[in-house]
Design a protein around this motif. Structure first.
Motif, PDB file in Angstrom:
ATOM      1  N   SER A 108       7.477  27.272   7.569  1.00  0.00           N
ATOM      2  CA  SER A 108       7.066  27.353   6.167  1.00  0.00           C
ATOM      3  C   SER A 108       8.187  27.900   5.285  1.00  0.00           C
ATOM      4  CB  SER A 108       5.815  28.216   6.020  1.00  0.00           C
ATOM      5  OG  SER A 108       6.046  29.520   6.523  1.00  0.00           O
ATOM      6  N   GLU A 111      10.737  24.912   5.059  1.00  0.00           N
ATOM      7  CA  GLU A 111      10.200  23.736   4.380  1.00  0.00           C
ATOM      8  C   GLU A 111      10.294  23.848   2.862  1.00  0.00           C
ATOM      9  OE1 GLU A 111       6.095  21.084   4.587  1.00  0.00           O
ATOM     10  OE2 GLU A 111       5.999  23.264   4.775  1.00  0.00           O
ATOM     11  N   GLN A 112      10.170  25.059   2.342  1.00  0.00           N
ATOM     12  CA  GLN A 112      10.135  25.234   0.898  1.00  0.00           C
ATOM     13  C   GLN A 112      11.519  25.272   0.254  1.00  0.00           C
ATOM     14  OE1 GLN A 112       8.230  29.006   0.198  1.00  0.00           O
ATOM     15  NE2 GLN A 112       9.810  30.170   1.240  1.00  0.00           N
TER      16      GLN A 112
END
Length: 327
Positions: A108, A111-112
């Motif tokens: 996460s 991914e950002q």
């Protein structure tokens, strides 16, 4: 549902498992006795290439270094990913992204990142989504969770007495007793970590993985490191205490503690430690030491840290994200 569905599913799962294993082996050649001074040297070559604006060469040095070691530091993985993304080298982005997951960086978090916008539009991205959990499991299987839990408890004890002492810093009736209690608590905590080091190796990210938000309210997964033991050590060495440099320097060579973390601990020891335990083992200008910069740079070179001036040059380039504090 078609009767051929389950055989096809099994074949797909097998392909994913094989692909995960192949990528891991390509990005890492195992060795049972690895000298991490070679690792630091390889990462330094990558960083020096960045200073000279040769990003392609920097990516090459990162890749060749990671290829030789079964464990690499998460911060270095992320830096390599940043550089590969800047030049749009999708093959290396793919490899470094997978290695980041293997070293414990959360999907996460990666991914950002806007640096991956173009990569997420390639055919490699769906494959990453398929294998991300398998790569994460490699990391989880390499962490000693029993020691990890103990370090979390050690850090919590350190922070509890620290916060109590800080809260009462203006209370002249309590502060002296609390300061002594703080020193005694950390002395015992460091002694326990020395015992762990002798049995398992220093409890750095190679042994206990990365700190995460859920482990303590003062921790942040963005730090990409195992900072808890370092914080306890520097609290311990914020007053005169016995040196453990001879033990810790061996752990630097084994990759159990990074050369940067060792240098930070040693700087506190040099500044606040007993005169006989200092040995001019200072590695930065953090505390404005009374040492010539040549001596400090010589100390840095012995543990394969870039010189102070070269480090400053690299910071000014703003090509990679330097470590966060806490440590």
């Amino acid at each position: 549902m078609s009767t051929s569905f389950f055989p096809k599913l099994l074949i797909t799962m097998l392909k994913i498992k094989i692909a995960t294993t192949v990528i891991f082996l390509l990005c890492s050649r195992y060795s049972f006795s690895q000298d991490y001074y070679e690792y630091y040297e390889g990462v330094n070559k990558a960083k020096l290439s960045l200073i000279e604006d040769s990003l392609e060469k920097g990516v090459k040095h990162y890749f060749e270094t990671f290829e030789k070691f079964d464990f690499v530091f998460a911060r270095d993985c992320f830096n390599a990913l940043e550089v590969a993304s800047k030049i749009g080298n999708f093959d290396k982005i793919d490899c470094f992204f997978r290695r980041c997951l293997i070293q414990g960086i959360e999907f996460s978090f990666l991914e950002q990142k806007s640096i991956l916008t173009d990569f997420k539009n390639t055919s490699a991205w769906p494959e990453i989504l398929l294998v991300k959990d398998s790569l994460r499991s490699i990391y989880e299987n390499n962490v000693n969770w029993e020691i990890r839990d103990e370090i979390n408890t050690i850090f919590a004890k350190d922070q509890a007495i620290r916060d109590l002492t800080d809260k009462n810093r203006f209370n002249i009736f309590r502060i002296r007793k609390l300061n002594k209690q703080f020193e005694e608590v950390d002395r015992k905590l460091v002694l326990r970590m020395i015992q762990i080091t002798k049995e398992y190796g220093f409890p750095g990210e190679k042994l206990i993985g990365l700190d995460t938000d859920s482990m303590h309210q003062k921790m942040n997964h963005r730090n990409l490191t195992a900072g808890m033991p370092i914080v306890v050590f520097i609290h311990h060495y914020s007053q005169p205490n016995k040196s453990h440099n001879s033990l810790l320097i061996d752990e630097v060579k084994k990759g159990n503690i990074s050369n940067e973390h060792y240098a930070t601990i040693s700087d506190f020891q040099y500044t606040y430690g007993k005169e006989k335990d200092r040995d001019e083992l200072c590695y930065s200008l953090m505390f404005i030491p009374e040492l010539d910069s040549e001596i400090i740079d010589d100390n840095r070179s012995k543990i394969n840290l870039l010189s102070i001036s070269r480090t400053s040059e690299l910071q000014r380039k703003k090509l990679i994200t330097f470590k966060y504090y806490l440590y």
